[in-house]
Design a protein around this motif. Sequence first.
Motif, short mmCIF file in Angstrom:
data_model
loop_
_atom_site.label_atom_id
_atom_site.label_comp_id
_atom_site.label_asym_id
_atom_site.label_seq_id
_atom_site.Cartn_x
_atom_site.Cartn_y
_atom_site.Cartn_z
N MET A 1 -10.10 22.71 -14.16
CA MET A 1 -10.37 22.85 -12.84
C MET A 1 -10.05 21.60 -12.04
N THR A 2 -9.49 21.86 -10.95
CA THR A 2 -8.88 20.58 -10.07
C THR A 2 -9.79 20.21 -9.16
N THR A 3 -10.58 19.58 -9.36
CA THR A 3 -11.85 18.92 -8.42
C THR A 3 -11.56 17.70 -7.79
N VAL A 4 -10.57 17.01 -8.20
CA VAL A 4 -10.44 15.75 -7.36
C VAL A 4 -9.48 15.86 -6.57
N LEU A 5 -9.75 15.35 -5.04
CA LEU A 5 -8.55 15.60 -3.88
C LEU A 5 -7.74 14.10 -3.90
N ASN A 6 -6.57 14.09 -4.01
CA ASN A 6 -5.58 13.08 -3.96
C ASN A 6 -4.88 13.03 -2.74
N ILE A 7 -4.91 11.96 -1.93
CA ILE A 7 -4.13 12.06 -0.66
C ILE A 7 -3.42 10.74 -0.67
N SER A 8 -2.34 10.71 -0.02
CA SER A 8 -1.28 9.78 0.43
C SER A 8 -0.91 9.76 1.86
N ALA A 9 -1.11 8.66 2.69
CA ALA A 9 -0.90 8.68 4.04
C ALA A 9 -0.31 7.29 4.42
N TYR A 10 0.47 7.04 5.40
CA TYR A 10 0.97 5.92 6.24
C TYR A 10 1.09 6.29 7.44
N LEU A 11 1.14 4.94 8.29
CA LEU A 11 1.22 4.94 9.69
C LEU A 11 1.60 3.67 10.14
N PHE A 12 2.87 3.29 10.82
CA PHE A 12 3.51 2.30 11.12
C PHE A 12 2.68 2.06 12.67
N THR A 13 1.68 1.17 12.75
CA THR A 13 0.91 0.83 13.92
C THR A 13 0.50 -0.35 13.78
N GLN A 14 0.38 -1.40 15.01
CA GLN A 14 0.02 -2.71 15.02
C GLN A 14 -1.34 -3.06 14.60
N ILE A 15 -1.52 -4.13 13.65
CA ILE A 15 -2.76 -4.23 13.27
C ILE A 15 -2.85 -6.01 13.37
N THR A 16 -3.74 -6.23 14.01
CA THR A 16 -3.92 -7.89 14.16
C THR A 16 -5.23 -8.24 13.51
N ASP A 17 -6.07 -7.38 13.05
CA ASP A 17 -7.35 -7.72 12.47
C ASP A 17 -7.36 -7.38 11.12
N ARG A 18 -6.32 -7.61 10.49
CA ARG A 18 -6.37 -7.09 8.83
C ARG A 18 -7.56 -7.90 8.03
N GLU A 19 -7.68 -9.03 8.32
CA GLU A 19 -8.71 -9.76 7.48
C GLU A 19 -10.08 -9.27 7.60
N GLN A 20 -10.37 -9.03 8.94
CA GLN A 20 -11.68 -8.10 9.30
C GLN A 20 -11.84 -6.76 8.73
N LEU A 21 -10.64 -6.03 8.70
CA LEU A 21 -10.54 -4.64 8.40
C LEU A 21 -10.82 -4.56 6.94
N ARG A 22 -10.02 -5.33 6.27
CA ARG A 22 -10.09 -5.39 4.88
C ARG A 22 -11.62 -4.87 4.24
N PRO A 23 -12.52 -5.70 4.40
CA PRO A 23 -13.84 -5.37 3.76
C PRO A 23 -14.61 -4.54 4.23
N GLU A 24 -14.25 -4.07 5.58
CA GLU A 24 -14.83 -2.82 6.22
C GLU A 24 -14.36 -1.58 5.46
N LEU A 25 -13.09 -1.53 5.43
CA LEU A 25 -12.62 -0.44 4.50
C LEU A 25 -13.00 -0.23 3.05
N ARG A 26 -12.97 -1.42 2.44
CA ARG A 26 -13.37 -1.62 1.06
C ARG A 26 -14.80 -0.99 0.95
N ALA A 27 -15.53 -1.50 2.02
CA ALA A 27 -17.43 -1.08 1.70
C ALA A 27 -17.38 0.28 1.91
N ARG A 28 -16.44 0.85 2.83
CA ARG A 28 -16.77 2.16 3.17
C ARG A 28 -16.16 3.10 2.01
#
Length: 247
Positions: free
Chosen positions: A1-28
């Motif tokens: 049974m295939t129960t694990v969803l795998n996704i891949s995604a990318y987007l070219f977009t300006q990110i100026t707050d990578r250092e702040q965004l990194r821990p937020e995304l990791r925690a979520r």
Amino acid sequence: MTTVLNISAYLFTQITDREQLRPELRARADAAGLKGTILLAEEGINVFLAGDADAVREFVDELREDPRFAALTTKESWSESQPFRKMLVKLKREIIRMDHPTIRPIEERAPAVAPRTLKRWLDQGHDDEGREVVMLDTRNAFEVDYGTFEGAVDWRIERFTHFPEAASTNREALEGKTVVSFCTGGIRCEKAAIYLRDEGIDALQLDGGILGYFEHVGRDHYDGDCFVFDEREALAPDLTPRATIAS
């Protein structure tokens, strides 16, 4: 049974707050029980995640609430178990390294060809203007060996940073033809198409890459599997894992 969803995604977009965004995304991601890798660069985001389907889709929906990521589109596949060992969020100079700073997809994308349109071109042996279509594989040589489009051009590059030199060397062979650059999910072939157009080649990118083609078309005109950078090893044209993941 295939129960694990795998996704891949990318987007070219300006990110100026990578250092702040990194821990937020990791925690979520950790709170949602997800594993995989998220790459953050000033030029954009590159995402590989796997987990419970509802949790994965909720994470992506929340990510899209940020206007910078509203246009993020995902490619989905399934596996019987988790293909990633941990959850990582990394800061990178580029979300796909080319070492060619004049190539900036954030400012202007190269034209794209939809999977079904490409299939029609390959079926009829030419594009809608009657020009020869050249399929150009922009991936590393070992990836190509798992599978590629029938008759595709393969320059046997060892890493994507070698692509500009290979393109310049082989430029004459592409002149006067409709060149469709392709890769796993679209990110490399997007930069590649921009570079080729800057060199005067009529190049398009395959929208969604090989995985997008598999999703909308299947195996027509493709020989073999598609290498992926996780423990599944490679996906067949029906988007099922070629390799069995050890539990």
